[in-house]
Design an enzyme around this catalytic site. Structure first.
Site, PDB file in Angstrom:
ATOM      1  CG  ASP A 160     -11.988  -0.938  -2.560  1.00 23.30           C
ATOM      2  OD1 ASP A 160     -12.904  -0.864  -1.341  1.00 23.30           O
ATOM      3  OD2 ASP A 160     -11.089  -1.180  -2.627  1.00 23.30           O
TER       4      ASP A 160
ATOM      5  CE  LYS B   5      -8.488   2.091   5.055  1.00 27.89           C
ATOM      6  NZ  LYS B   5      -8.211   1.475   3.804  1.00 27.89           N
TER       7      LYS B   5
ATOM      8  CD1 TRP C 119      -6.271   2.238  -1.610  1.00 29.63           C
ATOM      9  CD2 TRP C 119      -5.503   0.266  -1.510  1.00 29.63           C
ATOM     10  NE1 TRP C 119      -5.845   2.592  -0.657  1.00 29.63           N
ATOM     11  CE2 TRP C 119      -4.791   1.169  -0.005  1.00 29.63           C
ATOM     12  CE3 TRP C 119      -5.486  -0.565  -1.778  1.00 29.63           C
ATOM     13  CZ2 TRP C 119      -4.126   1.026   0.948  1.00 29.63           C
ATOM     14  CZ3 TRP C 119      -4.785  -1.525  -0.325  1.00 29.63           C
ATOM     15  CH2 TRP C 119      -3.896  -0.435   1.221  1.00 29.63           C
TER      16      TRP C 119
HETATM   17  C1  LIG Z   1      -7.353   0.499   2.834  1.00 32.49           C
HETATM   18  C2  LIG Z   1      -7.659   0.207   1.096  1.00 32.49           C
HETATM   19  C3  LIG Z   1      -7.617  -1.240   1.012  1.00 32.49           C
HETATM   20  C4  LIG Z   1      -6.703  -1.797   1.026  1.00 32.49           C
HETATM   21  O1  LIG Z   1      -7.464  -2.622   2.862  1.00 32.49           O
HETATM   22  P1  LIG Z   1      -6.783  -3.705   3.802  1.00 32.49           P
HETATM   23  O2  LIG Z   1      -7.553  -3.948   4.571  1.00 32.49           O
HETATM   24  O3  LIG Z   1      -5.681  -3.223   4.365  1.00 32.49           O
HETATM   25  O4  LIG Z   1      -6.598  -5.164   3.259  1.00 32.49           O
HETATM   26  C5  LIG Z   1      -8.673  -1.485   0.095  1.00 32.49           C
HETATM   27  N1  LIG Z   1      -9.558  -0.479  -0.912  1.00 32.49           N
HETATM   28  C6  LIG Z   1      -9.547   0.831  -0.815  1.00 32.49           C
HETATM   29  C7  LIG Z   1     -10.482   2.152  -1.225  1.00 32.49           C
HETATM   30  C8  LIG Z   1      -8.395   1.220   0.797  1.00 32.49           C
HETATM   31  O5  LIG Z   1      -8.633   2.281   1.073  1.00 32.49           O
END
Ligand SMILES: *Cc1c(COP(=O)(O)O)cnc(C)c1O
Length: 361
Positions: free
Chosen positions: A170, A194, A101
């Site tokens: 993030d 998540k 990511w």
């Molecule tokens: C799942 C995830 C993303 C992407 O998320 P989306 O909502 O599918 O765009 C980005 N960063 C991390 C750390 C993730 O686990």
């Protein structure tokens, strides 16, 4: 209803109480004779839900609404990769590359342009640790980190100090899973699916002072300023997902906030890691550096790919344990044990692992 032992990395398990409250609100919200999905996002009833969710989110993090704003946006965390660079990358930005990511975030920033500097990376060892003592550029517009690496199962044991350079994180796959000094960040974003809600909404927390560095270069829908000026309702927000987040925040606050959540997560995570470490000739943990081990996504290998497939298939068949297969890019097994995953599921998993080892070692 018999609930599955759900170890999905996302969309992931939610508290049963939240699902029940949502089911009710989907049929008839507060006895208004309509669904939460059928209400105008500008009605006073929905507006109250939306604002409460923003404030409760800040309350859980221990941040003040005088200093921070909250947005609920569509487009997933992946759109934030682009928005961050559009809004704040003037000449140079520092990124730490700790996983799949993080790499995608870097790719989008490069697409926007400017000097995108990867100041540290753990790619040489398949991202199985978090780089420490990183030297940041004092003149960077911001530093970007991915605090929990969903695919590789690492997280930052502590948040780096970037001095006067704004820090952007993030936090998607660990958001609100542990106590942390959230005020170290100038911008936090997290895809809800998540740890805090369903897919379809991304929560963004922005320090008001960060907007002094706004580039003014983004197209309308990617412009934080537009969303901020419109109270996160420039366009129709993801109304139902935000309602679910509202219930998750209440669930967190009612159990005592992040100290309580963290205590439970530590119990679950250590239980599983202790078991892996004690049986590492059969279940081989992927992350060796103990302090870098994520308590959200726990990854390990068996001694062959065939055995790994069998492990997942038998888990499903015998105990309805789902989504244990590791991400396609790294293979192996991954158990995602987010906030809503009950300790009983982790205990059941360990019992099963004991049986499987006995039969296959
Ligand atoms: C799942 C995830 C993303 C992407 O998320 P989306 O909502 O599918 O765009 C980005 N960063 C991390 C750390 C993730 O686990």
């Amino acid at each position: 209803m018999q609930r599955a032992h759900n170890f999905s990395a996302g969309p992931a398990i939610l508290p049963i109480q939240v699902l029940e409250e949502t089911a009710q609100a989907v049929l008839n919200y507060n006895n208004l004779g309509m669904s939460i999905m059928e209400m105008s996002h500008r009605s006073k009833e929905y507006d109250a839900v939306f604002i409460e969710t923003q404030l409760d989110g800040l309350k859980v993090m221990g941040l003040s609404p005088d200093e921070y704003d909250v947005l609920f946006l569509g487009g997933g965390a992946s759109t934030q990769f682009l928005m961050i660079a559009y809004n704040f990358l003037k000449s140079k930005a520092d990124y730490i590359n700790t996983g799949i990511w993080a790499k995608k975030a870097i790719k989008e920033a490069k697409w926007v342009g400017g000097d995108v500097k990867v100041v540290a990376s753990s790619e040489d060892t398949k991202f199985n640790y978090i780089p420490k003592n990183v030297q940041f550029s004092p003149d960077a517009d911001y530093v970007h980190i991915t605090t929990n690496n969903t695919v590789e199962g690492t997280w930052y044991p502590s948040i780096p100090d970037t001095g006067s350079v704004p820090l952007i994180g993030d936090l998607s796959s660990e958001f609100l899973s542990r106590e942390m000094d959230y005020s170290k960040f100038d911008l936090i974003y997290a895809g809800a699916q998540k740890n805090i809600g369903p897919a379809g909404v991304t929560m963004v927390v922005i320090k008001k002072s960060l907007m002094e560095r706004w580039t003014g270069k983004a197209p309308t829908m990617l412009d934080y300023k537009i969303h901020l000026e419109n109270g996160s309702m420039y366009n129709t927000p993801p109304c139902l997902p935000v309602y679910v987040i509202n219930r998750v925040f209440k669930w967190i606050l009612n159990q005592g906030g992040l100290p309580a959540v963290e205590a439970t997560n530590k119990k679950k995570g250590y239980l599983l890691y202790d078991y892996l470490d004690a049986n590492s000739d059969f279940y081989i943990p992927q992350v060796k550096t103990k302090e870098d081990r994520s308590l959200m996504n726990v990854c390990w290998n068996l001694t062959s790919e065939e055995l790994e497939s069998k492990f997942c298939a038998e888990a499903k068949k015998r105990y309805n344990m789902t989504n244990l297969k590791g991400h396609r890019s790294v293979g192996g097994i991954r158990a995602s044990i987010y906030n809503a995953c009950p300790i009983e599921s982790v205990e059941a998993l360990i019992t099963y692992m004991g049986e499987f080892m006995k039969e296959n070692k």
